[in-house]
Design a protein around this motif. Structure first.
Motif, PDB file in Angstrom:
ATOM      1  N   TRP A 139       0.848  -1.177   0.000  1.00  0.00           N
ATOM      2  CA  TRP A 139       0.000   0.000   0.000  1.00  0.00           C
ATOM      3  C   TRP A 139       0.889   1.233   0.000  1.00  0.00           C
ATOM      4  O   TRP A 139       1.798   1.354   0.828  1.00  0.00           O
ATOM      5  CB  TRP A 139      -0.913   0.038   1.222  1.00  0.00           C
ATOM      6  CG  TRP A 139      -1.997  -0.995   1.220  1.00  0.00           C
ATOM      7  CD1 TRP A 139      -2.016  -2.174   1.893  1.00  0.00           C
ATOM      8  CD2 TRP A 139      -3.235  -0.915   0.502  1.00  0.00           C
ATOM      9  NE1 TRP A 139      -3.184  -2.847   1.654  1.00  0.00           N
ATOM     10  CE2 TRP A 139      -3.948  -2.100   0.795  1.00  0.00           C
ATOM     11  CE3 TRP A 139      -3.809   0.022  -0.350  1.00  0.00           C
ATOM     12  CZ2 TRP A 139      -5.214  -2.361   0.264  1.00  0.00           C
ATOM     13  CZ3 TRP A 139      -5.059  -0.237  -0.889  1.00  0.00           C
ATOM     14  CH2 TRP A 139      -5.745  -1.415  -0.579  1.00  0.00           C
ATOM     15  N   SER A 167       2.618   0.427   3.837  1.00  0.00           N
ATOM     16  CA  SER A 167       2.834  -0.900   4.376  1.00  0.00           C
ATOM     17  C   SER A 167       2.962  -1.885   3.238  1.00  0.00           C
ATOM     18  O   SER A 167       2.260  -1.772   2.237  1.00  0.00           O
ATOM     19  CB  SER A 167       1.677  -1.300   5.304  1.00  0.00           C
ATOM     20  OG  SER A 167       1.920  -2.555   5.910  1.00  0.00           O
ATOM     21  N   CYS A 168       3.838  -2.856   3.398  1.00  0.00           N
ATOM     22  CA  CYS A 168       4.056  -3.869   2.379  1.00  0.00           C
ATOM     23  C   CYS A 168       4.147  -5.236   3.042  1.00  0.00           C
ATOM     24  O   CYS A 168       4.491  -5.349   4.220  1.00  0.00           O
ATOM     25  CB  CYS A 168       5.330  -3.603   1.585  1.00  0.00           C
ATOM     26  SG  CYS A 168       5.384  -1.979   0.790  1.00  0.00           S
ATOM     27  N   TYR A 191       6.243  -1.401   7.629  1.00  0.00           N
ATOM     28  CA  TYR A 191       5.317  -0.347   8.003  1.00  0.00           C
ATOM     29  C   TYR A 191       6.055   0.979   8.064  1.00  0.00           C
ATOM     30  O   TYR A 191       7.146   1.061   8.641  1.00  0.00           O
ATOM     31  CB  TYR A 191       4.682  -0.601   9.367  1.00  0.00           C
ATOM     32  CG  TYR A 191       3.660  -1.712   9.377  1.00  0.00           C
ATOM     33  CD1 TYR A 191       2.346  -1.468   8.998  1.00  0.00           C
ATOM     34  CD2 TYR A 191       4.010  -2.999   9.771  1.00  0.00           C
ATOM     35  CE1 TYR A 191       1.402  -2.471   9.012  1.00  0.00           C
ATOM     36  CE2 TYR A 191       3.072  -4.012   9.786  1.00  0.00           C
ATOM     37  CZ  TYR A 191       1.768  -3.742   9.405  1.00  0.00           C
ATOM     38  OH  TYR A 191       0.830  -4.751   9.421  1.00  0.00           O
ATOM     39  N   ILE A 250      -1.502  -4.589   7.834  1.00  0.00           N
ATOM     40  CA  ILE A 250      -1.627  -5.134   6.490  1.00  0.00           C
ATOM     41  C   ILE A 250      -1.824  -6.643   6.581  1.00  0.00           C
ATOM     42  O   ILE A 250      -1.262  -7.311   7.455  1.00  0.00           O
ATOM     43  CB  ILE A 250      -0.387  -4.793   5.632  1.00  0.00           C
ATOM     44  CG1 ILE A 250      -0.636  -5.116   4.158  1.00  0.00           C
ATOM     45  CG2 ILE A 250       0.855  -5.512   6.151  1.00  0.00           C
ATOM     46  CD1 ILE A 250       0.455  -4.584   3.225  1.00  0.00           C
ATOM     47  N   ARG A 276      -3.186 -10.299   3.973  1.00  0.00           N
ATOM     48  CA  ARG A 276      -3.534 -10.774   2.643  1.00  0.00           C
ATOM     49  C   ARG A 276      -4.170 -12.140   2.717  1.00  0.00           C
ATOM     50  O   ARG A 276      -3.933 -12.913   3.646  1.00  0.00           O
ATOM     51  CB  ARG A 276      -2.299 -10.794   1.735  1.00  0.00           C
ATOM     52  CG  ARG A 276      -1.238 -11.811   2.124  1.00  0.00           C
ATOM     53  CD  ARG A 276       0.035 -11.630   1.285  1.00  0.00           C
ATOM     54  NE  ARG A 276      -0.223 -11.812  -0.136  1.00  0.00           N
ATOM     55  CZ  ARG A 276       0.623 -11.467  -1.097  1.00  0.00           C
ATOM     56  NH1 ARG A 276       1.788 -10.904  -0.792  1.00  0.00           N
ATOM     57  NH2 ARG A 276       0.305 -11.674  -2.372  1.00  0.00           N
ATOM     58  N   LEU A 310      -5.797  -3.412   4.152  1.00  0.00           N
ATOM     59  CA  LEU A 310      -5.124  -2.492   5.052  1.00  0.00           C
ATOM     60  C   LEU A 310      -6.148  -1.987   6.050  1.00  0.00           C
ATOM     61  O   LEU A 310      -7.044  -1.217   5.690  1.00  0.00           O
ATOM     62  CB  LEU A 310      -4.489  -1.314   4.299  1.00  0.00           C
ATOM     63  CG  LEU A 310      -3.682  -0.353   5.171  1.00  0.00           C
ATOM     64  CD1 LEU A 310      -2.421  -1.033   5.702  1.00  0.00           C
ATOM     65  CD2 LEU A 310      -3.312   0.914   4.399  1.00  0.00           C
ATOM     66  N   CYS A 365      -2.778   0.479  -4.235  1.00  0.00           N
ATOM     67  CA  CYS A 365      -2.361  -0.892  -4.055  1.00  0.00           C
ATOM     68  C   CYS A 365      -1.418  -1.260  -5.189  1.00  0.00           C
ATOM     69  O   CYS A 365      -1.625  -0.849  -6.339  1.00  0.00           O
ATOM     70  CB  CYS A 365      -3.577  -1.818  -4.059  1.00  0.00           C
ATOM     71  SG  CYS A 365      -3.210  -3.578  -3.933  1.00  0.00           S
TER      72      CYS A 365
END
Length: 127
Positions: free
Chosen positions: A36, A49-50, A60, A70, A72, A81, A96
């Motif tokens: 994100w 954040s990833c 973060y 975050i 998934r 998120l 995204c």
């Protein structure tokens, strides 16, 4: 080709919460890191954040630690998120993105590490 689409933005009061969602479709198998990012007018795009493909490594931005989460669901090709305790400075267009590699990010995530992008969803936090 990877198609990315995010949703869930809106106008909220400071201290409120939003949950952003991102769906992505792939025509071929691949392990995609997801992220994100956000961009406010006149400012550079920055990583919020990833998360890696396995969902066990995270990045973060310092400004959102403790407030955003975050996650998934690989079975559904969906990224989330959860944003709590929102602040006016969180106001931005949120994007995204999907990438084909993952690095152990510490303080900075280059947007160029992510190749596929959604159109963005606006988050506005009022004071």
């Amino acid at each position: 080709q990877v198609q990315v689409e995010e949703s869930g933005g809106g106008l909220v009061e400071a201290g409120g919460s939003l949950r952003l969602s991102c769906t992505y479709s792939t025509a071929a198998f691949g392990d995609y890191a997801m992220g994100w990012f956000r961009q406010a007018p006149g400012k550079e795009r920055e990583a919020v954040s990833c998360i890696n493909f396995s969902g066990d490594s995270f990045y973060y931005h310092q400004s959102v630690k403790g407030r955003f989460t975050i996650s998934r669901d690989n079975a559904e090709n969906t990224l989330y998120l959860q944003m709590n305790s929102l602040k006016p400075e969180d106001t931005a267009m949120y994007y995204c993105a999907a990438g084909t590699k993952w690095r152990e990010y510490k303080d900075y995530v280059p947007p160029d590490d992510f190749h596929y992008w959604g159109q963005g969803t606006q988050v506005t936090v009022s004071s």
